[in-house]
Every structure is written in C-alpha cells, then in structure tokens.
Design a protein around this motif. Structure first.
Motif, PDB file in Angstrom:
ATOM      1  N   LYS A 194       0.827  -1.211   0.000  1.00 35.70           N
ATOM      2  CA  LYS A 194       0.000   0.000   0.000  1.00 35.70           C
ATOM      3  C   LYS A 194       0.863   1.263   0.000  1.00 35.70           C
ATOM      4  CE  LYS A 194      -3.309   2.462   2.886  1.00 35.70           C
ATOM      5  NZ  LYS A 194      -3.964   2.497   4.177  1.00 35.70           N
ATOM      6  N   CYS A 195       1.900   1.305   0.835  1.00 39.23           N
ATOM      7  CA  CYS A 195       2.741   2.497   0.983  1.00 39.23           C
ATOM      8  C   CYS A 195       3.774   2.644  -0.127  1.00 39.23           C
ATOM      9  CB  CYS A 195       3.479   2.459   2.322  1.00 39.23           C
ATOM     10  SG  CYS A 195       2.393   2.515   3.751  1.00 39.23           S
ATOM     11  N   ALA A 196       4.190   1.527  -0.710  1.00 36.93           N
ATOM     12  CA  ALA A 196       5.256   1.538  -1.711  1.00 36.93           C
ATOM     13  C   ALA A 196       4.937   0.572  -2.844  1.00 36.93           C
ATOM     14  CB  ALA A 196       6.585   1.171  -1.054  1.00 36.93           C
ATOM     15  N   PRO A 197       3.950   0.899  -3.669  1.00 34.10           N
ATOM     16  CA  PRO A 197       3.577  -0.016  -4.751  1.00 34.10           C
ATOM     17  C   PRO A 197       4.706  -0.249  -5.754  1.00 34.10           C
ATOM     18  CG  PRO A 197       2.413   2.080  -4.953  1.00 34.10           C
ATOM     19  CD  PRO A 197       3.133   2.106  -3.648  1.00 34.10           C
ATOM     20  N   GLU A 198       5.717   0.621  -5.752  1.00 38.49           N
ATOM     21  CA  GLU A 198       6.857   0.497  -6.662  1.00 38.49           C
ATOM     22  C   GLU A 198       7.962  -0.377  -6.084  1.00 38.49           C
ATOM     23  OE1 GLU A 198       7.673   3.816  -3.824  1.00 38.49           O
ATOM     24  OE2 GLU A 198       5.909   3.101  -4.878  1.00 38.49           O
ATOM     25  N   ILE A 199       7.662  -1.161  -5.073  1.00 40.50           N
ATOM     26  CA  ILE A 199       8.653  -1.940  -4.324  1.00 40.50           C
ATOM     27  C   ILE A 199       9.520  -2.823  -5.220  1.00 40.50           C
ATOM     28  CG2 ILE A 199       7.023  -3.805  -3.761  1.00 40.50           C
ATOM     29  CD1 ILE A 199       9.600  -2.585  -1.279  1.00 40.50           C
ATOM     30  N   GLN A 200       8.952  -3.448  -6.221  1.00 48.15           N
ATOM     31  CA  GLN A 200       9.726  -4.389  -7.045  1.00 48.15           C
ATOM     32  C   GLN A 200      10.756  -3.703  -7.935  1.00 48.15           C
ATOM     33  OE1 GLN A 200       6.698  -6.745  -8.928  1.00 48.15           O
ATOM     34  NE2 GLN A 200       6.716  -8.240  -7.273  1.00 48.15           N
ATOM     35  N   SER A 201      10.622  -2.405  -8.148  1.00 51.99           N
ATOM     36  CA  SER A 201      11.604  -1.685  -8.958  1.00 51.99           C
ATOM     37  C   SER A 201      12.446  -0.737  -8.115  1.00 51.99           C
ATOM     38  CB  SER A 201      10.886  -0.901 -10.067  1.00 51.99           C
ATOM     39  OG  SER A 201      10.030   0.068  -9.501  1.00 51.99           O
ATOM     40  N   SER A 202      12.493  -0.992  -6.814  1.00 53.31           N
ATOM     41  CA  SER A 202      13.212  -0.115  -5.890  1.00 53.31           C
ATOM     42  C   SER A 202      14.371  -0.831  -5.219  1.00 53.31           C
ATOM     43  CB  SER A 202      12.257   0.382  -4.798  1.00 53.31           C
ATOM     44  OG  SER A 202      11.180   1.084  -5.355  1.00 53.31           O
ATOM     45  N   GLN A 203      15.327  -0.044  -4.754  1.00 49.68           N
ATOM     46  CA  GLN A 203      16.377  -0.557  -3.890  1.00 49.68           C
ATOM     47  C   GLN A 203      15.818  -0.537  -2.472  1.00 49.68           C
ATOM     48  OE1 GLN A 203      19.388  -1.737  -4.997  1.00 49.68           O
ATOM     49  NE2 GLN A 203      18.400  -1.429  -6.974  1.00 49.68           N
ATOM     50  N   CYS A 204      15.912  -1.652  -1.775  1.00 51.11           N
ATOM     51  CA  CYS A 204      15.352  -1.755  -0.428  1.00 51.11           C
ATOM     52  C   CYS A 204      16.476  -1.856   0.594  1.00 51.11           C
ATOM     53  CB  CYS A 204      14.455  -2.982  -0.316  1.00 51.11           C
ATOM     54  SG  CYS A 204      13.065  -2.951  -1.448  1.00 51.11           S
ATOM     55  N   LEU A 205      16.490  -0.937   1.540  1.00 51.15           N
ATOM     56  CA  LEU A 205      17.459  -0.954   2.623  1.00 51.15           C
ATOM     57  C   LEU A 205      16.696  -1.226   3.909  1.00 51.15           C
ATOM     58  CD1 LEU A 205      19.569   2.228   1.751  1.00 51.15           C
ATOM     59  CD2 LEU A 205      19.784  -0.077   0.840  1.00 51.15           C
ATOM     60  N   VAL A 206      17.131  -2.242   4.655  1.00 51.78           N
ATOM     61  CA  VAL A 206      16.445  -2.654   5.880  1.00 51.78           C
ATOM     62  C   VAL A 206      17.441  -2.640   7.029  1.00 51.78           C
ATOM     63  CG1 VAL A 206      15.128  -4.496   7.003  1.00 51.78           C
ATOM     64  CG2 VAL A 206      14.921  -4.158   4.518  1.00 51.78           C
ATOM     65  N   VAL A 207      17.075  -1.960   8.134  1.00 57.47           N
ATOM     66  CA  VAL A 207      17.954  -1.884   9.291  1.00 57.47           C
ATOM     67  C   VAL A 207      17.128  -2.070  10.559  1.00 57.47           C
ATOM     68  CG1 VAL A 207      19.650  -0.504  10.541  1.00 57.47           C
ATOM     69  CG2 VAL A 207      19.448  -0.247   8.069  1.00 57.47           C
ATOM     70  N   GLY A 208      17.656  -2.892  11.463  1.00 60.03           N
ATOM     71  CA  GLY A 208      16.995  -3.110  12.751  1.00 60.03           C
ATOM     72  C   GLY A 208      17.628  -4.275  13.474  1.00 60.03           C
ATOM     73  N   THR A 209      16.876  -4.841  14.394  1.00 61.28           N
ATOM     74  CA  THR A 209      17.361  -6.000  15.131  1.00 61.28           C
ATOM     75  C   THR A 209      17.446  -7.207  14.213  1.00 61.28           C
ATOM     76  OG1 THR A 209      15.143  -6.667  15.770  1.00 61.28           O
ATOM     77  CG2 THR A 209      16.309  -5.195  17.295  1.00 61.28           C
ATOM     78  N   GLU A 210      18.119  -8.217  14.666  1.00 61.45           N
ATOM     79  CA  GLU A 210      18.259  -9.444  13.882  1.00 61.45           C
ATOM     80  C   GLU A 210      16.888 -10.017  13.515  1.00 61.45           C
ATOM     81  OE1 GLU A 210      20.713 -13.645  14.151  1.00 61.45           O
ATOM     82  OE2 GLU A 210      20.997 -12.126  15.685  1.00 61.45           O
ATOM     83  N   SER A 211      15.979 -10.079  14.480  1.00 63.72           N
ATOM     84  CA  SER A 211      14.653 -10.643  14.192  1.00 63.72           C
ATOM     85  C   SER A 211      13.845  -9.738  13.255  1.00 63.72           C
ATOM     86  CB  SER A 211      13.878 -10.918  15.477  1.00 63.72           C
ATOM     87  OG  SER A 211      13.646  -9.736  16.197  1.00 63.72           O
ATOM     88  N   PHE A 212      13.982  -8.416  13.400  1.00 65.72           N
ATOM     89  CA  PHE A 212      13.285  -7.486  12.520  1.00 65.72           C
ATOM     90  C   PHE A 212      13.765  -7.643  11.081  1.00 65.72           C
ATOM     91  CE2 PHE A 212      12.971  -3.428  10.293  1.00 65.72           C
ATOM     92  CZ  PHE A 212      11.629  -3.121  10.452  1.00 65.72           C
ATOM     93  N   VAL A 213      15.083  -7.663  10.904  1.00 59.26           N
ATOM     94  CA  VAL A 213      15.655  -7.790   9.561  1.00 59.26           C
ATOM     95  C   VAL A 213      15.240  -9.119   8.924  1.00 59.26           C
ATOM     96  CG1 VAL A 213      17.816  -8.029   8.270  1.00 59.26           C
ATOM     97  CG2 VAL A 213      17.556  -6.197   9.956  1.00 59.26           C
ATOM     98  N   SER A 214      15.285 -10.189   9.682  1.00 64.02           N
ATOM     99  CA  SER A 214      14.875 -11.499   9.173  1.00 64.02           C
ATOM    100  C   SER A 214      13.411 -11.476   8.745  1.00 64.02           C
ATOM    101  CB  SER A 214      15.111 -12.564  10.242  1.00 64.02           C
ATOM    102  OG  SER A 214      14.657 -13.810   9.802  1.00 64.02           O
ATOM    103  N   SER A 215      12.569 -10.884   9.567  1.00 65.78           N
ATOM    104  CA  SER A 215      11.146 -10.784   9.249  1.00 65.78           C
ATOM    105  C   SER A 215      10.916  -9.959   7.979  1.00 65.78           C
ATOM    106  CB  SER A 215      10.404 -10.157  10.432  1.00 65.78           C
ATOM    107  OG  SER A 215       9.064  -9.913  10.115  1.00 65.78           O
ATOM    108  N   MET A 216      11.630  -8.847   7.854  1.00 64.16           N
ATOM    109  CA  MET A 216      11.465  -7.991   6.674  1.00 64.16           C
ATOM    110  C   MET A 216      11.992  -8.671   5.409  1.00 64.16           C
ATOM    111  SD  MET A 216       9.732  -5.356   7.518  1.00 64.16           S
ATOM    112  CE  MET A 216       8.864  -6.536   8.556  1.00 64.16           C
ATOM    113  N   ARG A 217      13.049  -9.464   5.531  1.00 67.84           N
ATOM    114  CA  ARG A 217      13.511 -10.232   4.367  1.00 67.84           C
ATOM    115  C   ARG A 217      12.413 -11.178   3.892  1.00 67.84           C
ATOM    116  NH1 ARG A 217      19.830 -11.884   4.490  1.00 67.84           N
ATOM    117  NH2 ARG A 217      20.604  -9.822   4.969  1.00 67.84           N
ATOM    118  N   ASP A 218      11.749 -11.836   4.834  1.00 70.45           N
ATOM    119  CA  ASP A 218      10.642 -12.733   4.481  1.00 70.45           C
ATOM    120  C   ASP A 218       9.507 -11.963   3.816  1.00 70.45           C
ATOM    121  OD1 ASP A 218      12.069 -14.857   5.569  1.00 70.45           O
ATOM    122  OD2 ASP A 218      10.912 -14.905   7.445  1.00 70.45           O
ATOM    123  N   VAL A 219       9.181 -10.802   4.375  1.00 66.71           N
ATOM    124  CA  VAL A 219       8.114  -9.979   3.803  1.00 66.71           C
ATOM    125  C   VAL A 219       8.473  -9.544   2.386  1.00 66.71           C
ATOM    126  CG1 VAL A 219       6.963  -7.729   3.986  1.00 66.71           C
ATOM    127  CG2 VAL A 219       7.158  -9.187   6.006  1.00 66.71           C
TER     128      VAL A 219
END
Length: 170
Positions: free
Chosen positions: A121-146
C-alpha cells in the motif's frame, strides 16, 4: 575478541581506561546506487539511525528523490528523529516518511507491525526499488521474508542488523 557484530557489548564488558585496541577500516553494508534510483527504507527502532545520513546524502546528490521511508516503533514518543524526518517529508518532494506504531497508534500513523500488505500500500513500486532494511536481527529477518513474499529480487535488498540490541524490539 570481538570479530564483527556485537562489538559495543564486548567493549563495555571488557575494555577499561588504558586498554589498547586494534580496529579495522569502516565498511558500508548499505551502499547507495546510481542517481535516479528509487529507495524503500525500512527501519525498526534504533535502526532508523543510519538512514539519517543516507537520506541527507540522497537529498544532496539528487534533486529527483524517490524515497519511501517506513519506520516501525513501539509508540510515537520512541520514534528517533521523527521531527527531522517529518520536516523532510514536508520540504522534499519525493520523500515520504511513514511511521508505524506497533503498540499504540496515533491519528496519523499506520498501526501494527510492518506487513507485506502495508508495504504494498505504501510503496507499490517496491519491485523496482532498492530496499534498505535496518533493525534488530529478528526485525531484519522478518522484513527479508516480507520482501521475498512481495517478489522483491534479493539483489535489490541490503540489510544491516543490530545484534546487541535485543531488549525491546519494535
């Protein structure tokens, strides 16, 4: 000896005034791409910190910003640098700041943890974007799955995690 992650905890537990330390050169786990790229920045808790300099650099080098910055935290008061990012959202065309509150919601924030539906919803262009994820180990793992569930190519996802920061995750 500290060999990578968790150095701050090791230093507090083992170093004393007068201790001699050997350090390596800095490394960059979140390198920026060429001008004109779209960025989706996803942070949990204190993981927002590296994004301050990244956003400033992108604003400095590129008048045509395309940044969606999603940040998850427990409550509105615990969002680091919120006023700074909100001022960028007001003054910088192409920069959006979307705080998500996981424990108590306010009137303007998304509520709950970051989900695939929220990102879509917030970033419909996600597949054509560079994604940077930062946080705790569990947060980063969860976001990779998402991000994987959203079919974001793995080569477009770069992460940094704070292994020593486990007491209260966003």
């Amino acid at each position: 000896s500290a060999t990578g992650r968790g150095a701050s905890i090791w230093a507090h537990e083992n170093l004393h005034e007068g201790s001699e330390v050997h350090i390596s050169a800095p490394r960059n786990n979140l390198p920026l791409c060429a001008k004109g790229e779209r960025y989706i920045l996803i942070a949990g808790g204190i993981g927002i910190t590296p994004f301050r300099s990244i956003i400033r650099q992108l604003m400095h080098q590129n008048a045509h910003l395309a940044i969606t910055h999603i940040h998850s935290d427990r409550n509105r008061e615990s969002v680091p640098f919120a006023q700074e990012f909100e001022s960028y959202a007001e003054s910088q065309r192409g920069y959006r700041f979307i705080p998500t509150i996981s424990r108590e919601g306010g009137r303007d924030e998304q509520r709950g943890r970051i989900t695939a539906e929220m990102i879509r919803k917030c970033a419909p262009e996600i597949q054509s974007s560079q994604c940077l994820v930062v946080g705790t180990e569990s947060f980063v793992s969860s976001m990779r799955d998402v991000l994987s569930s959203l079919d974001v190519p793995t080569e477009q996802v770069r992460t940094e995690r704070f292994e020593g920061y486990r007491k209260s995750e966003a």
